[in-house]
Design a protein around this motif. Structure first.
Motif, PDB file in Angstrom:
ATOM      1  N   PHE A 128     -35.153 -42.029  48.822  1.00 21.77           N
ATOM      2  CA  PHE A 128     -36.526 -41.722  48.454  1.00 21.77           C
ATOM      3  C   PHE A 128     -37.290 -41.150  49.648  1.00 21.77           C
ATOM      4  O   PHE A 128     -38.047 -40.188  49.512  1.00 21.77           O
ATOM      5  N   ALA A 129     -37.103 -41.725  50.836  1.00 28.19           N
ATOM      6  CA  ALA A 129     -37.795 -41.242  52.036  1.00 28.19           C
ATOM      7  C   ALA A 129     -37.360 -39.820  52.388  1.00 28.19           C
ATOM      8  O   ALA A 129     -38.194 -38.964  52.709  1.00 28.19           O
ATOM      9  N   ALA A 183     -36.042 -37.541  50.330  1.00 22.73           N
ATOM     10  CA  ALA A 183     -36.538 -36.634  49.292  1.00 22.73           C
ATOM     11  C   ALA A 183     -38.024 -36.343  49.494  1.00 22.73           C
ATOM     12  O   ALA A 183     -38.472 -35.196  49.335  1.00 22.73           O
ATOM     13  N   SER A 184     -38.788 -37.344  49.861  1.00 23.31           N
ATOM     14  CA  SER A 184     -40.225 -37.151  50.109  1.00 23.31           C
ATOM     15  C   SER A 184     -40.456 -36.209  51.285  1.00 23.31           C
ATOM     16  O   SER A 184     -41.321 -35.328  51.229  1.00 23.31           O
ATOM     17  N   LEU A 185     -39.699 -36.381  52.358  1.00 20.31           N
ATOM     18  CA  LEU A 185     -39.842 -35.514  53.523  1.00 20.31           C
ATOM     19  C   LEU A 185     -39.478 -34.066  53.201  1.00 20.31           C
ATOM     20  O   LEU A 185     -40.145 -33.136  53.660  1.00 20.31           O
ATOM     21  N   VAL A 235     -39.686 -32.563  50.261  1.00 23.41           N
ATOM     22  CA  VAL A 235     -40.747 -32.002  49.419  1.00 23.41           C
ATOM     23  C   VAL A 235     -41.975 -31.668  50.266  1.00 23.41           C
ATOM     24  O   VAL A 235     -42.556 -30.590  50.119  1.00 23.41           O
ATOM     25  N   LEU A 236     -42.399 -32.560  51.151  1.00 20.77           N
ATOM     26  CA  LEU A 236     -43.569 -32.297  51.989  1.00 20.77           C
ATOM     27  C   LEU A 236     -43.335 -31.140  52.951  1.00 20.77           C
ATOM     28  O   LEU A 236     -44.230 -30.309  53.172  1.00 20.77           O
TER      29      LEU A 236
END
Length: 102
Positions: A20-21, A23-25, A27-28
């Motif tokens: 999750f971490a 994937a978030s990075l 996307v950002l």
């Protein structure tokens, strides 16, 4: 069936958290790159429009590396068949000519 939906009985899964971490990075970072490209494209368009309004005609505009302009602005080098120079574009649609060589 559990009586409380907020009562989490699963144990912590580090692989899921790490996924999750990451994937978030991703996307950002992607959103940041896209926003930067769109901003630079808009500022190049603003410099071209400014030069046409000043009577220089169609210009070739390229971003300049470095920090030539103030905060929230980018430096651009431009060239027409009759003149060349530099300009600062930003924030928003503001354009200021920095130097001019005929």
């Amino acid at each position: 069936m559990r009586s409380n939906p907020l009562d989490n009985t699963r144990e912590f899964n580090p692989r899921r958290f790490l996924g999750f971490a990451v994937a978030s990075l991703v996307v950002l970072a992607g959103a940041g790159v896209i926003a930067n490209e769109l901003t630079e494209t808009q500022r190049i368009h603003n410099v071209r429009a400014f030069l046409q309004a000043q009577g220089y005609g169609d210009a070739r505009v390229e971003p300049m590396p470095g920090n030539q302009c103030w905060r929230a602005a980018e430096g651009f080098a431009w060239k027409t068949p009759t003149a060349r120079g530099t300009a600062c574009a930003g924030p928003r649609d503001k354009v200021v000519m920095r130097s001019l060589e005929s």
